[in-house]
Design an enzyme around this catalytic site. Sequence first.
Site, PDB file in Angstrom:
ATOM      1  N   GLY A   1       4.744 -10.389   3.718  1.00  0.00           N
ATOM      2  CA  GLY A   1       5.473 -10.384   4.978  1.00  0.00           C
ATOM      3  C   GLY A   1       4.780 -11.192   6.063  1.00  0.00           C
ATOM      4  O   GLY A   1       3.556 -11.188   6.180  1.00  0.00           O
TER       5      GLY A   1
ATOM      6  N   MET B   1       0.833  -1.203   0.000  1.00  0.00           N
ATOM      7  CA  MET B   1       0.000   0.000   0.000  1.00  0.00           C
ATOM      8  C   MET B   1       0.869   1.255   0.000  1.00  0.00           C
ATOM      9  O   MET B   1       0.376   2.355   0.280  1.00  0.00           O
ATOM     10  CB  MET B   1      -0.945   0.009   1.200  1.00  0.00           C
ATOM     11  CG  MET B   1      -2.030  -1.045   1.123  1.00  0.00           C
ATOM     12  SD  MET B   1      -3.527  -0.641   2.043  1.00  0.00           S
ATOM     13  CE  MET B   1      -2.876  -0.367   3.683  1.00  0.00           C
ATOM     14  N   GLY B   2       2.154   1.095  -0.322  1.00  0.00           N
ATOM     15  CA  GLY B   2       3.028   2.258  -0.354  1.00  0.00           C
ATOM     16  C   GLY B   2       3.482   2.668   1.035  1.00  0.00           C
ATOM     17  O   GLY B   2       3.387   1.914   1.994  1.00  0.00           O
TER      18      GLY B   2
ATOM     19  N   LEU C   1       6.556   3.002   1.918  1.00  0.00           N
ATOM     20  CA  LEU C   1       7.420   1.842   2.099  1.00  0.00           C
ATOM     21  C   LEU C   1       8.531   2.094   3.104  1.00  0.00           C
ATOM     22  O   LEU C   1       8.997   3.219   3.297  1.00  0.00           O
ATOM     23  CB  LEU C   1       8.033   1.453   0.747  1.00  0.00           C
ATOM     24  CG  LEU C   1       7.041   1.153  -0.386  1.00  0.00           C
ATOM     25  CD1 LEU C   1       7.795   0.729  -1.631  1.00  0.00           C
ATOM     26  CD2 LEU C   1       6.021   0.102   0.023  1.00  0.00           C
TER      27      LEU C   1
ATOM     28  N   SER D   1       4.520   0.617   8.483  1.00  0.00           N
ATOM     29  CA  SER D   1       4.208   1.968   8.036  1.00  0.00           C
ATOM     30  C   SER D   1       3.551   2.775   9.142  1.00  0.00           C
ATOM     31  O   SER D   1       3.722   3.997   9.217  1.00  0.00           O
ATOM     32  CB  SER D   1       3.289   1.914   6.813  1.00  0.00           C
ATOM     33  OG  SER D   1       3.933   1.275   5.731  1.00  0.00           O
TER      34      SER D   1
ATOM     35  N   ASP E   1       2.264  -9.589   8.972  1.00  0.00           N
ATOM     36  CA  ASP E   1       0.812  -9.710   8.839  1.00  0.00           C
ATOM     37  C   ASP E   1       0.483 -11.199   8.717  1.00  0.00           C
ATOM     38  O   ASP E   1       0.128 -11.698   7.651  1.00  0.00           O
ATOM     39  CB  ASP E   1       0.328  -8.917   7.628  1.00  0.00           C
ATOM     40  CG  ASP E   1       0.623  -7.432   7.773  1.00  0.00           C
ATOM     41  OD1 ASP E   1      -0.004  -6.797   8.625  1.00  0.00           O
ATOM     42  OD2 ASP E   1       1.487  -6.920   7.035  1.00  0.00           O
TER      43      ASP E   1
ATOM     44  N   HIS F   1       9.534  -3.633   3.564  1.00  0.00           N
ATOM     45  CA  HIS F   1       9.038  -3.859   2.209  1.00  0.00           C
ATOM     46  C   HIS F   1      10.197  -4.156   1.256  1.00  0.00           C
ATOM     47  O   HIS F   1      10.116  -5.047   0.412  1.00  0.00           O
ATOM     48  CB  HIS F   1       8.300  -2.617   1.695  1.00  0.00           C
ATOM     49  CG  HIS F   1       7.023  -2.307   2.423  1.00  0.00           C
ATOM     50  ND1 HIS F   1       6.920  -1.252   3.304  1.00  0.00           N
ATOM     51  CD2 HIS F   1       5.810  -2.894   2.392  1.00  0.00           C
ATOM     52  CE1 HIS F   1       5.693  -1.205   3.781  1.00  0.00           C
ATOM     53  NE2 HIS F   1       4.992  -2.191   3.248  1.00  0.00           N
TER      54      HIS F   1
END
Length: 279
Positions: free
Chosen positions: A148, A30-31, A33, A187, A151, A37
């Site tokens: 990852g 989702m950016g 980063l 994030s 999660d 990531h």
Amino acid sequence: MQIHPTIDGLRAALDPLRAQGARIALVPTMGNLHEGHASLMRQAGTLADVVVASVFVNRLQFAPHEDFDRYPRTLDADCARMQAAGVSHVFAPSEGELYPQPQTLRVVPDPMLADLLEGAFRPGFFTGVATVVAKLFNIVQPQVAVFGKKDYQQLMVIRQLVRQMALPIEIVGGETLRADDGLALSSRNGYLSAAERAQSVQLYQALSAARDALRTGDREFARIEHDALSFLEARGWSPQYVAVRRQADLQSPSAHESSLVIVAAALLGTTRLIDNLEV
């Protein structure tokens, strides 16, 4: 590195590579980063010839009271990080490109997996995740995708999606990258104040104590969970859950099982952090 805002543009770039036999890896994001990531993207580069990373803030996985509008959009910085990590193609669609019509067709995961833990506190979250990931899989058609382990439940939902829908995609779990003090990179760490950031390591400490107890053979799961919750509450956290579960399916384990994971979610101030440790 090429940046593609449209589905047609991405497909036009990937189809010739696929025809030449290139193995394609996808890393969905989702950016906003961080180095975690980037580590997934570097891992993808060891598994495939071409690495595609997607950047899309997916409205479907946010509840109305959550932080969709304030979630940071940092595409320029993200692109620099992706290029350094070896990404060849970035798929960065607008909301209108990915959802040109209201996405009324949804992918609903098995509630036995998706409605507990994270799913209990964020109803509909995994439906949003599974729907957008299924769409990205259809667009990119990768042979491998990297998600990852931070999660953890999400990774399991995606594995179930691929298995039950017979998708020809290998799902690889990337290890959680941590700061020097143990905090899992996320994030949402950027929402923490300086004082909260100093305190945030306590979540990892609570999980580490639980893992240490389990490694000694302690199987009083309820007490181990209670001790971790009490540790956090005593330090001003608002924990939502700390749970010892089976790695295989996130169900409650029996005393003789050894492949376990401790999963947790807790609020520090207004910031919600999640983490887990495998045992």
